[in-house]
Design a protein around this motif. Sequence first.
Motif, PDB file in Angstrom:
ATOM      1  N   THR A   2      16.390  18.268   5.605  1.00  0.00           N
ATOM      2  CA  THR A   2      15.381  17.213   5.578  1.00  0.00           C
ATOM      3  C   THR A   2      16.030  15.853   5.797  1.00  0.00           C
ATOM      4  O   THR A   2      17.136  15.596   5.324  1.00  0.00           O
ATOM      5  CB  THR A   2      14.637  17.221   4.229  1.00  0.00           C
ATOM      6  OG1 THR A   2      14.073  18.510   4.030  1.00  0.00           O
ATOM      7  CG2 THR A   2      13.540  16.183   4.187  1.00  0.00           C
ATOM      8  N   TYR A   4      14.978  11.414   6.260  1.00  0.00           N
ATOM      9  CA  TYR A   4      13.993  10.398   5.924  1.00  0.00           C
ATOM     10  C   TYR A   4      14.206   9.168   6.784  1.00  0.00           C
ATOM     11  O   TYR A   4      15.335   8.777   7.041  1.00  0.00           O
ATOM     12  CB  TYR A   4      14.106  10.015   4.441  1.00  0.00           C
ATOM     13  CG  TYR A   4      13.933  11.201   3.543  1.00  0.00           C
ATOM     14  CD1 TYR A   4      12.665  11.594   3.133  1.00  0.00           C
ATOM     15  CD2 TYR A   4      15.020  11.967   3.149  1.00  0.00           C
ATOM     16  CE1 TYR A   4      12.486  12.715   2.338  1.00  0.00           C
ATOM     17  CE2 TYR A   4      14.859  13.097   2.359  1.00  0.00           C
ATOM     18  CZ  TYR A   4      13.593  13.457   1.963  1.00  0.00           C
ATOM     19  OH  TYR A   4      13.409  14.586   1.183  1.00  0.00           O
ATOM     20  N   GLU A  59       9.135  11.394   5.942  1.00  0.00           N
ATOM     21  CA  GLU A  59       9.928  12.617   5.785  1.00  0.00           C
ATOM     22  C   GLU A  59       9.894  13.391   7.094  1.00  0.00           C
ATOM     23  O   GLU A  59       8.829  13.541   7.703  1.00  0.00           O
ATOM     24  CB  GLU A  59       9.358  13.471   4.667  1.00  0.00           C
ATOM     25  CG  GLU A  59      10.151  14.736   4.405  1.00  0.00           C
ATOM     26  CD  GLU A  59       9.562  15.543   3.279  1.00  0.00           C
ATOM     27  OE1 GLU A  59      10.151  15.519   2.186  1.00  0.00           O
ATOM     28  OE2 GLU A  59       8.497  16.172   3.489  1.00  0.00           O
ATOM     29  N   TRP A  60      11.058  13.895   7.500  1.00  0.00           N
ATOM     30  CA  TRP A  60      11.207  14.667   8.740  1.00  0.00           C
ATOM     31  C   TRP A  60      11.823  16.018   8.422  1.00  0.00           C
ATOM     32  O   TRP A  60      12.587  16.133   7.458  1.00  0.00           O
ATOM     33  CB  TRP A  60      12.137  13.935   9.710  1.00  0.00           C
ATOM     34  CG  TRP A  60      11.699  12.562  10.055  1.00  0.00           C
ATOM     35  CD1 TRP A  60      12.162  11.387   9.523  1.00  0.00           C
ATOM     36  CD2 TRP A  60      10.688  12.194  10.996  1.00  0.00           C
ATOM     37  NE1 TRP A  60      11.510  10.319  10.086  1.00  0.00           N
ATOM     38  CE2 TRP A  60      10.593  10.791  10.995  1.00  0.00           C
ATOM     39  CE3 TRP A  60       9.857  12.912  11.849  1.00  0.00           C
ATOM     40  CZ2 TRP A  60       9.713  10.100  11.804  1.00  0.00           C
ATOM     41  CZ3 TRP A  60       8.980  12.234  12.661  1.00  0.00           C
ATOM     42  CH2 TRP A  60       8.913  10.836  12.630  1.00  0.00           C
ATOM     43  N   PRO A  61      11.572  17.020   9.262  1.00  0.00           N
ATOM     44  CA  PRO A  61      12.205  18.319   9.048  1.00  0.00           C
ATOM     45  C   PRO A  61      13.733  18.234   9.097  1.00  0.00           C
ATOM     46  O   PRO A  61      14.428  18.947   8.381  1.00  0.00           O
ATOM     47  CB  PRO A  61      11.683  19.194  10.190  1.00  0.00           C
ATOM     48  CG  PRO A  61      10.470  18.512  10.702  1.00  0.00           C
ATOM     49  CD  PRO A  61      10.628  17.056  10.391  1.00  0.00           C
ATOM     50  N   ASP A  62      14.237  17.333   9.960  1.00  0.00           N
ATOM     51  CA  ASP A  62      15.681  17.143  10.092  1.00  0.00           C
ATOM     52  C   ASP A  62      15.934  15.826  10.831  1.00  0.00           C
ATOM     53  O   ASP A  62      15.002  15.172  11.297  1.00  0.00           O
ATOM     54  CB  ASP A  62      16.343  18.317  10.819  1.00  0.00           C
ATOM     55  CG  ASP A  62      15.699  18.645  12.161  1.00  0.00           C
ATOM     56  OD1 ASP A  62      15.295  17.711  12.890  1.00  0.00           O
ATOM     57  OD2 ASP A  62      15.580  19.836  12.480  1.00  0.00           O
TER      58      ASP A  62
END
Length: 100
Positions: A2, A4, A59-62
């Motif tokens: 994860t 950010y 928030e991002w997956p990666d």
Amino acid sequence: MTAYSILAVTPTSEGWIPSYIEPVGKIIAKHGGKYLVRTTSHEQVEGADSPAALRIILEWPDRQAALNFVNDPDYAPYLKARREGSDSVHFVVEGKDDLA
């Protein structure tokens, strides 16, 4: 892992904001991102003065998803509008503890 996006944005003009919010939200979602925080309610409690009108956390997956968003050609005109119409900084931070 994860990741950010952490942004501090102070508009210098407000004309870009109404046409920014909805389409950029869709581009964020396209890259798997979501808003965690988008607020004018914040208080600095430590460090040198770092004022900003708006604090945003996404928030991002990666990390790559965050960078794909920033570099998305669909986002380019909105990024240009935000840069021209605000003082802002944007950090991408991976959700890990390098000191553990």
